[in-house]
Design a protein around this motif. Structure first.
Motif, PDB file in Angstrom:
ATOM      1  N   VAL A 396       3.566   4.093  -1.421  1.00 25.92           N
ATOM      2  CA  VAL A 396       3.700   4.575  -0.142  1.00 25.92           C
ATOM      3  C   VAL A 396       3.829   3.552   0.960  1.00 25.92           C
ATOM      4  CG1 VAL A 396       2.447   6.074   1.549  1.00 25.92           C
ATOM      5  CG2 VAL A 396       2.364   6.535  -0.963  1.00 25.92           C
ATOM      6  N   ALA A 397       3.017   2.512   0.764  1.00 23.19           N
ATOM      7  CA  ALA A 397       3.260   1.479   1.898  1.00 23.19           C
ATOM      8  C   ALA A 397       4.696   0.753   1.984  1.00 23.19           C
ATOM      9  CB  ALA A 397       2.153   0.497   1.583  1.00 23.19           C
ATOM     10  N   ASP A 398       5.212   0.672   0.893  1.00 17.49           N
ATOM     11  CA  ASP A 398       6.460   0.521   0.913  1.00 17.49           C
ATOM     12  C   ASP A 398       7.462   1.295   1.590  1.00 17.49           C
ATOM     13  OD1 ASP A 398       8.965  -1.361   0.065  1.00 17.49           O
ATOM     14  OD2 ASP A 398       9.025  -0.039  -1.639  1.00 17.49           O
ATOM     15  N   ALA A 399       7.273   2.589   1.289  1.00 13.27           N
ATOM     16  CA  ALA A 399       8.134   3.587   1.861  1.00 13.27           C
ATOM     17  C   ALA A 399       7.962   3.666   3.326  1.00 13.27           C
ATOM     18  CB  ALA A 399       7.736   4.903   1.142  1.00 13.27           C
ATOM     19  N   LEU A 400       6.625   3.358   3.866  1.00 20.15           N
ATOM     20  CA  LEU A 400       6.424   3.676   5.327  1.00 20.15           C
ATOM     21  C   LEU A 400       6.737   2.234   5.950  1.00 20.15           C
ATOM     22  CD1 LEU A 400       2.885   4.889   5.478  1.00 20.15           C
ATOM     23  CD2 LEU A 400       4.739   6.054   5.734  1.00 20.15           C
ATOM     24  N   THR A 401       6.733   1.303   5.310  1.00 20.92           N
ATOM     25  CA  THR A 401       7.442  -0.155   5.925  1.00 20.92           C
ATOM     26  C   THR A 401       9.192   0.029   6.038  1.00 20.92           C
ATOM     27  OG1 THR A 401       5.701  -1.242   5.050  1.00 20.92           O
ATOM     28  CG2 THR A 401       7.429  -2.684   5.541  1.00 20.92           C
ATOM     29  N   ASN A 402       9.577   0.764   5.249  1.00 17.79           N
ATOM     30  CA  ASN A 402      11.025   0.606   5.177  1.00 17.79           C
ATOM     31  C   ASN A 402      11.857   1.733   5.859  1.00 17.79           C
ATOM     32  OD1 ASN A 402      11.930  -2.015   3.568  1.00 17.79           O
ATOM     33  ND2 ASN A 402      10.251  -1.131   2.410  1.00 17.79           N
ATOM     34  N   LEU A 403      10.884   2.721   6.671  1.00 19.91           N
ATOM     35  CA  LEU A 403      11.551   3.726   7.486  1.00 19.91           C
ATOM     36  C   LEU A 403      12.437   3.287   8.428  1.00 19.91           C
ATOM     37  CD1 LEU A 403       8.506   6.179   7.584  1.00 19.91           C
ATOM     38  CD2 LEU A 403      10.187   6.394   5.918  1.00 19.91           C
ATOM     39  N   PRO A 404      13.638   4.185   8.732  1.00 17.81           N
ATOM     40  CA  PRO A 404      14.453   3.735   9.782  1.00 17.81           C
ATOM     41  C   PRO A 404      13.768   3.772  11.357  1.00 17.81           C
ATOM     42  CG  PRO A 404      15.377   5.374   8.670  1.00 17.81           C
ATOM     43  CD  PRO A 404      14.127   5.237   7.967  1.00 17.81           C
ATOM     44  N   ASP A 405      14.026   2.791  12.255  1.00 18.23           N
ATOM     45  CA  ASP A 405      13.531   2.711  13.300  1.00 18.23           C
ATOM     46  C   ASP A 405      13.624   3.627  14.369  1.00 18.23           C
ATOM     47  OD1 ASP A 405      11.748   1.857  15.373  1.00 18.23           O
ATOM     48  OD2 ASP A 405      13.148  -0.009  16.149  1.00 18.23           O
ATOM     49  N   ASP A 406      13.451   4.947  14.071  1.00 18.27           N
ATOM     50  CA  ASP A 406      13.894   5.949  14.915  1.00 18.27           C
ATOM     51  C   ASP A 406      12.571   6.900  15.412  1.00 18.27           C
ATOM     52  OD1 ASP A 406      12.891   7.173  12.622  1.00 18.27           O
ATOM     53  OD2 ASP A 406      14.766   8.108  11.933  1.00 18.27           O
ATOM     54  N   GLY A 407      11.508   6.508  15.203  1.00 18.22           N
ATOM     55  CA  GLY A 407       9.972   7.254  15.588  1.00 18.22           C
ATOM     56  C   GLY A 407       9.859   8.419  15.057  1.00 18.22           C
ATOM     57  N   LEU A 408      10.754   8.939  14.092  1.00 19.11           N
ATOM     58  CA  LEU A 408      10.387  10.245  13.634  1.00 19.11           C
ATOM     59  C   LEU A 408       9.113  10.379  12.623  1.00 19.11           C
ATOM     60  CD1 LEU A 408      13.967  11.398  12.172  1.00 19.11           C
ATOM     61  CD2 LEU A 408      12.833  12.223  14.310  1.00 19.11           C
ATOM     62  N   PRO A 409       8.469  11.589  12.846  1.00 19.74           N
ATOM     63  CA  PRO A 409       7.277  11.731  12.015  1.00 19.74           C
ATOM     64  C   PRO A 409       7.431  11.591  10.458  1.00 19.74           C
ATOM     65  CG  PRO A 409       7.876  13.816  12.752  1.00 19.74           C
ATOM     66  CD  PRO A 409       8.944  12.835  13.619  1.00 19.74           C
TER      67      PRO A 409
END
Length: 431
Positions: A396-409
């Motif tokens: 989960v930490a890896d998934a959160l770290t690599n999210l697009p920088d769009d601010g979406l929840p």
């Protein structure tokens, strides 16, 4: 496995290790073993204060939570048994509003395991016996008990004289157990689910339910008639309109109640069911003021929970991070209703024996991206199960770290086992 958990207390861990070694003997289904085990322990289930017993596919845990908080708002001492635990086994047994202590838990489990050693009880039978033993020994004004799997053959279904029974939403889940062929049981899937859940009905205690399709309704009506239990079904004997408030009505009159603090329209529906359960029984009195106060105070982790800033969520930056343990189609519909009109990133971990489309399909219009993560200690679906665009993440930490920088929840969902891992990593352990 997360079913059995671990404990920092060596005395508790010793008993959890014994629990982890238990299994259900091949082909054994029934209540004979739990009855035999309880008899050796002095039949504690026959010495409980007024008890509320709740079954359902989804919503039964939330309904039990509302019952507990409303009863406590009345000033009553309440014991509660809910399942599964998310982080600590202690979460399964709540005495007078507090999780059972490690010291008491270790003693209880040892006593039950020793008493039933030659009976080859299952994890769930030992857990249930420990719950009843604790509830019988510690004085209280009421007990709230959540059914585990199904109802008819669930280990909790030995309660002879409940104050009331409740049945929450019905849907298809645990098909291998609840839809297995059996002579005399309905063949239509939802009717069969209703047949299993309605197995907890015990006359003359009232049974309070939501409204269901005809096939399921007929099974519940049949069970209530056979047991001699008054049936109070939504749309017939009580009703609730959910908007900015809950407009509740039954033969006793009308109430205007606040929405629960737990988000989602489905939570207001669960809250209304809990109100109806309390208003259709006569063993415990709860005032309208206590009903309202309980709805405001209730909290229930991993059910559309907005996570706090912590060691895990900081990987997502400033965006909102939500957590839900739902894993079946009905849960997917409820979650989708909450996020309707919004875009979000889905981080999903789902056990291999669950339908991988259960959440993805209802959320199709909201999903900006999907990242599949493992559920530690369990076989689970890989990214291909969730669609061609789904990506894999190591955690989960890896998934959160690599999210697009769009601010979406972000919504983390798919498994209560995963939810427990998330809560522990974010230092939001249930208490």
């Amino acid at each position: 496995m997360k079913d059995f958990a671990t404990s920092e207390d060596p005395r508790v861990q010793a008993q959890l290790d014994r629990l982890a070694a238990l299994s259900i003997p091949q082909g054994r289904l029934g209540l004979e073993t739990i009855h035999a085990l309880l008899e050796r322990l002095g039949d504690p289930h026959k010495r409980l204060p007024p008890t509320f017993h709740v079954a359902g596919t989804n919503g039964k845990g939330s309904t039990c939570t509302y019952l507990r908080f409303m009863l406590e708002a009345q000033g009553l001492k309440v014991h509660a048994a809910t399942k599964p635990h998310l982080v600590r086994y202690n979460e399964r047994i709540r005495l007078g509003g507090k999780l059972i202590s490690d010291e008491m838990l270790a003693d209880l489990l040892r006593e039950v395991l020793d008493a039933g050693e030659d009976l080859s009880p299952s994890f769930f039978e030992v857990t249930t016996a420990a719950i009843f033993l604790a509830f019988a020994r510690e004085p209280a004004d009421a007990c709230v008990i959540e059914v585990g799997l199904g109802g008819r053959l669930d280990a909790t279904n030995v309660i002879d004289h409940p104050a009331a029974c409740g049945i929450a939403t019905l849907g298809i889940d645990h098909e291998a157990f609840l839809l297995r062929p059996e002579e005399g049981a309905p063949e239509e899937p939802l009717a069969r689910i209703a047949f299993e859940k309605a197995g907890i009905v015990r006359g003359p205690a009232p049974v309070v339910t939501l409204a269901y399709p005809e096939s399921a309704t007929l099974e519940i009506e049949r069970a209530a008639l056979t047991a001699g239990a008054p049936l109070h079904m939504r749309g017939r004997d009580w009703d609730a309109a959910v908007g900015d408030v809950i407009e509740y009505s039954d033969r006793h009159g009308e109430l205007v109640l606040p929405l629960p603090t737990l988000p989602g329209t489905h939570q207001a529906e669960n809250a209304a069911l809990a109100v109806a359960i309390l208003r259709h029984q006569d063993q415990v009195t709860v005032s309208p003021e206590a009903l309202a106060d309980g709805l405001r105070a209730a909290h229930w982790p991993a059910r559309l929970q907005h996570l706090s800033s912590g060691p895990l969520t900081r990987h997502a930056g400033a965006r909102e991070v939500w957590l839900d343990g739902g894993h079946n189609p009905d849960a997917g519909v409820a979650i989708a209703r909450h996020f309707a009109g919004q875009r979000l990133h889905l981080v999903i971990g789902m056990l291999a024996n669950k339908d991988p489309r259960a959440l993805v399909d209802p959320l199709t219009q909201s999903i900006a991206s999907i990242r599949a993560v493992p559920v530690p200690g369990h076989d689970c679906h890989g990214p291909a199960s969730f669609g061609a665009s789904a990506l894999a993440a190591d955690s989960v930490a890896d998934a959160l770290t690599n999210l697009p920088d769009d601010g979406l929840p972000v919504l983390i969902a798919g498994s209560l086992y995963l939810a427990g891992v998330v809560l522990e990593a974010n230092e939001e352990v249930p208490d």
